[in-house]
Motif scaffolding. Structure first.
Motif, PDB file in Angstrom:
ATOM      1  N   PRO A 163     -46.101 -50.292 -10.520  1.00  0.00           N
ATOM      2  CA  PRO A 163     -47.217 -50.684 -11.409  1.00  0.00           C
ATOM      3  C   PRO A 163     -47.024 -52.102 -11.945  1.00  0.00           C
ATOM      4  O   PRO A 163     -45.938 -52.473 -12.390  1.00  0.00           O
ATOM      5  CB  PRO A 163     -47.135 -49.647 -12.542  1.00  0.00           C
ATOM      6  N   GLY A 164     -48.083 -52.894 -11.841  1.00  0.00           N
ATOM      7  CA  GLY A 164     -48.055 -54.247 -12.376  1.00  0.00           C
ATOM      8  C   GLY A 164     -47.255 -55.250 -11.575  1.00  0.00           C
ATOM      9  O   GLY A 164     -46.976 -56.354 -12.067  1.00  0.00           O
ATOM     10  N   ILE A 165     -46.889 -54.928 -10.318  1.00  0.00           N
ATOM     11  CA  ILE A 165     -46.041 -55.819  -9.520  1.00  0.00           C
ATOM     12  C   ILE A 165     -46.727 -57.160  -9.247  1.00  0.00           C
ATOM     13  O   ILE A 165     -46.057 -58.139  -8.911  1.00  0.00           O
ATOM     14  CB  ILE A 165     -45.637 -55.126  -8.188  1.00  0.00           C
ATOM     15  N   ALA A 189     -50.466 -66.579 -10.984  1.00  0.00           N
ATOM     16  CA  ALA A 189     -49.050 -66.310 -10.734  1.00  0.00           C
ATOM     17  C   ALA A 189     -48.226 -67.593 -10.809  1.00  0.00           C
ATOM     18  O   ALA A 189     -47.091 -67.587 -11.324  1.00  0.00           O
ATOM     19  CB  ALA A 189     -48.879 -65.634  -9.382  1.00  0.00           C
ATOM     20  N   ILE A 190     -48.769 -68.684 -10.304  1.00  0.00           N
ATOM     21  CA  ILE A 190     -48.072 -69.977 -10.382  1.00  0.00           C
ATOM     22  C   ILE A 190     -47.880 -70.382 -11.842  1.00  0.00           C
ATOM     23  O   ILE A 190     -46.803 -70.860 -12.238  1.00  0.00           O
ATOM     24  CB  ILE A 190     -48.850 -71.052  -9.598  1.00  0.00           C
ATOM     25  N   TYR A 202     -51.681 -58.624  -3.885  1.00  0.00           N
ATOM     26  CA  TYR A 202     -50.964 -57.553  -4.567  1.00  0.00           C
ATOM     27  C   TYR A 202     -49.537 -57.900  -4.985  1.00  0.00           C
ATOM     28  O   TYR A 202     -48.992 -57.263  -5.893  1.00  0.00           O
ATOM     29  CB  TYR A 202     -50.955 -56.290  -3.699  1.00  0.00           C
ATOM     30  N   ILE A 203     -48.917 -58.895  -4.347  1.00  0.00           N
ATOM     31  CA  ILE A 203     -47.558 -59.271  -4.742  1.00  0.00           C
ATOM     32  C   ILE A 203     -47.394 -60.787  -4.579  1.00  0.00           C
ATOM     33  O   ILE A 203     -46.570 -61.276  -3.806  1.00  0.00           O
ATOM     34  CB  ILE A 203     -46.514 -58.440  -3.965  1.00  0.00           C
ATOM     35  N   PRO A 204     -48.192 -61.560  -5.339  1.00  0.00           N
ATOM     36  CA  PRO A 204     -48.216 -63.017  -5.149  1.00  0.00           C
ATOM     37  C   PRO A 204     -46.892 -63.709  -5.461  1.00  0.00           C
ATOM     38  O   PRO A 204     -46.590 -64.750  -4.879  1.00  0.00           O
ATOM     39  CB  PRO A 204     -49.319 -63.473  -6.107  1.00  0.00           C
ATOM     40  N   ALA A 254     -43.237 -57.502 -14.204  1.00  0.00           N
ATOM     41  CA  ALA A 254     -42.870 -56.383 -13.326  1.00  0.00           C
ATOM     42  C   ALA A 254     -42.117 -56.905 -12.104  1.00  0.00           C
ATOM     43  O   ALA A 254     -41.145 -56.277 -11.646  1.00  0.00           O
ATOM     44  CB  ALA A 254     -44.114 -55.619 -12.893  1.00  0.00           C
ATOM     45  N   TYR A 255     -42.530 -58.041 -11.574  1.00  0.00           N
ATOM     46  CA  TYR A 255     -41.850 -58.598 -10.406  1.00  0.00           C
ATOM     47  C   TYR A 255     -40.410 -58.965 -10.745  1.00  0.00           C
ATOM     48  O   TYR A 255     -39.478 -58.662  -9.992  1.00  0.00           O
ATOM     49  CB  TYR A 255     -42.607 -59.830  -9.896  1.00  0.00           C
ATOM     50  N   ARG A 256     -40.219 -59.578 -11.901  1.00  0.00           N
ATOM     51  CA  ARG A 256     -38.879 -59.983 -12.324  1.00  0.00           C
ATOM     52  C   ARG A 256     -37.993 -58.768 -12.594  1.00  0.00           C
ATOM     53  O   ARG A 256     -36.808 -58.748 -12.213  1.00  0.00           O
ATOM     54  CB  ARG A 256     -38.986 -60.853 -13.577  1.00  0.00           C
TER      55      ARG A 256
END
Length: 452
Positions: A13-15, A136-137, A97-99, A20-22
């Motif tokens: 969730p939230g990737i 995302a950048i 979905y996963i930039p 969430a990615y970190r």
């Protein structure tokens, strides 16, 4: 389940967002890369055997090693996100979905290549995806992963998203660079190659989205471990955009050791063909690669299983094989009209030709007109030979590969489905109703309902 490298966290969730990615290991591989020398990173990419995932399949590490490094001249990394190949949408999936995976890949790759200004050239129709990337950048920059003196390393990097104007030709790397410079997107003559004289005359590497994203897991597990996934020169995992007459269209990550039959019929992937229909043909690498009938899709001409990798799909050359291409896997069932679909593709390539080369400019128009005539039941037998002659005179005679991309589908359709072209010509009234029966098709091989 096959091994996942690019999509392993896709269901978190939230990737899409930085936090969430970190929390799931994001940017840890950038930290790891910053502790390596640029030569060490390049060696890992070379060892991995990673091939360009945009279509040509050229070894990525070798391409990077060609980058000229003249003293005092800036270098650039350009990400080709101009995903305009019909049937291909896996780069869009990654960016949407996963930039941050792409951004981390750009960060590591730019560090390796010595690029302080990198660009993501994105298909103009992907307007909402461009907004996701820009957001995302901004997140990555706020967290200290972009800008000046990144994480105290002394390395500077800015990433800019440039939206294209919706031209298929700008997927060709030199046309992309022309467009990025603000000019009409016409392909350049090569040499010089972009690695020597690219964006604004500076040394430039151009790779597509999936290729750059794959650099992240290569740093994570190491080039040697990555090279052991897959088979032969088809190393690592590959994203496939699956569509057409299948039960489960979507984007799948495969390790290139599975058979084509398993990919089409297993529940893990495409889930078979709807309504109990039989498989007729497939275009396995995006619209520009040769269509192959069912009997040559699942088995080679020698009767060996066909696998989902570069070498196996190409076995037999264009006489009996095809290409992995961009991984746009388009499945056709027994009710599909190959002549009509070939006409549709010819119409697309005629529209997208930049017009710079006369074989492509004039030849794509001729092919469209002839195919339209045959499709509408107004053709004659001599049209088939004329069509063959026109495509033959386009292939290999243009500055960029668009001419080949337009010619190959026509050649393969005639090669494998000539009887369908003849049927259109001999049955003009039935042709107009599009009420085709199986008797009018090349007979696909009988296939078990499951791959197991």
């Amino acid at each position: 389940m096959g091994q996942k490298l690019l999509l392993k966290n896709i269901d978190v969730p939230g990737i899409r967002y930085y936090q969430a990615y970190r929390e799931n290991g994001g940017y840890a591989n950038a930290e790891k890369a910053f502790k390596m020398t640029t030569d060490e990173i390049l060696e890992e990419v070379k060892t991995s055997g990673l091939r360009g995932r945009g279509g040509a399949g050229f070894p990525t590490g070798m391409k990077w090693s060609f980058l000229a490094k003249p003293e005092g001249v800036p270098r650039h990394l350009v990400v080709n996100a101009d995903e305009s190949e019909p049937g291909t949408f896996k780069d869009r999936f990654l960016m949407e979905y996963i930039p941050h995976l792409l951004i981390e890949g750009v960060l590591i790759s730019s560090f390796c290549l010595g690029s302080n200004t990198s660009f993501i050239y994105i298909r103009g129709e992907y307007a909402w995806v461009a907004e996701i990337l820009e957001e995302a950048i901004d997140e990555a920059k706020a967290a200290g992963w972009l800008g000046k003196n990144i994480q105290g390393t002394g390395f500077d990097l800015e990433i800019y998203v440039q939206r294209g104007g919706g031209a298929y030709i700008c997927g060709e790397e030199t046309a992309l660079l022309e467009s990025l410079e603000g000019k009409r997107g016409n392909p350049r003559l090569k040499p010089p190659f972009p690695a020597v004289k690219g964006l604004w005359g500076r040394p430039t590497v151009v790779n597509n989205v999936e290729t750059i994203a794959a650099v992240v897991p290569i740093i994570e597990i190491g080039g040697e471990a990555y090279s052991k996934i897959g088979v032969g020169r088809s190393t690592g995992t590959k994203l496939i955009s699956a569509c057409g007459n299948i039960n489960k269209p979507g984007v799948y990550e495969i390790d290139m050791t599975i058979t084509v039959e398993e990919f089409i019929y297993s529940d893990e992937y495409c889930g078979g063909i709807p309504n109990g229909k039989r498989l007729k043909a497939c275009i396995p690498g995006g619209s520009s690669v040769p269509i192959v009938p069912a009997n040559l899709l699942l088995r080679t001409a020698e009767g060996k299983p066909r696998y989902m990798n570069y070498e196996s799909l190409a076995e037999g050359g264009f006489q009996t094989g095809t290409m992995m291409g961009s991984g746009g896997f388009i499945v056709l069932d027994e009710d599909q009209d190959v002549v009509y679909h070939t006409y549709t593709l010819a119409r697309f390539y005629r529209h997208e030709s930049c017009g710079q080369c006369s074989p492509c400019r004039e030849g794509t128009g001729w092919m469209e007109k002839i195919l339209k005539r045959i499709d509408e039941g107004k053709g004659k037998m001599s049209d088939i030979e004329l069509l063959w002659d026109v495509q033959r005179k386009i292939e290999g005679n243009t500055i960029c590969p668009l001419g080949d991309a337009a010619a190959w589908p026509v050649a393969a359709a005639i090669r494998h489905f000539r009887d369908e072209f003849e049927w259109h010509i001999n049955n003009p009234e039935e042709c107009l109703t599009r009420n085709f029966g199986l008797a009018h098709y090349a007979d696909p091989i009988e296939i078990k309902e499951t791959a197991n």
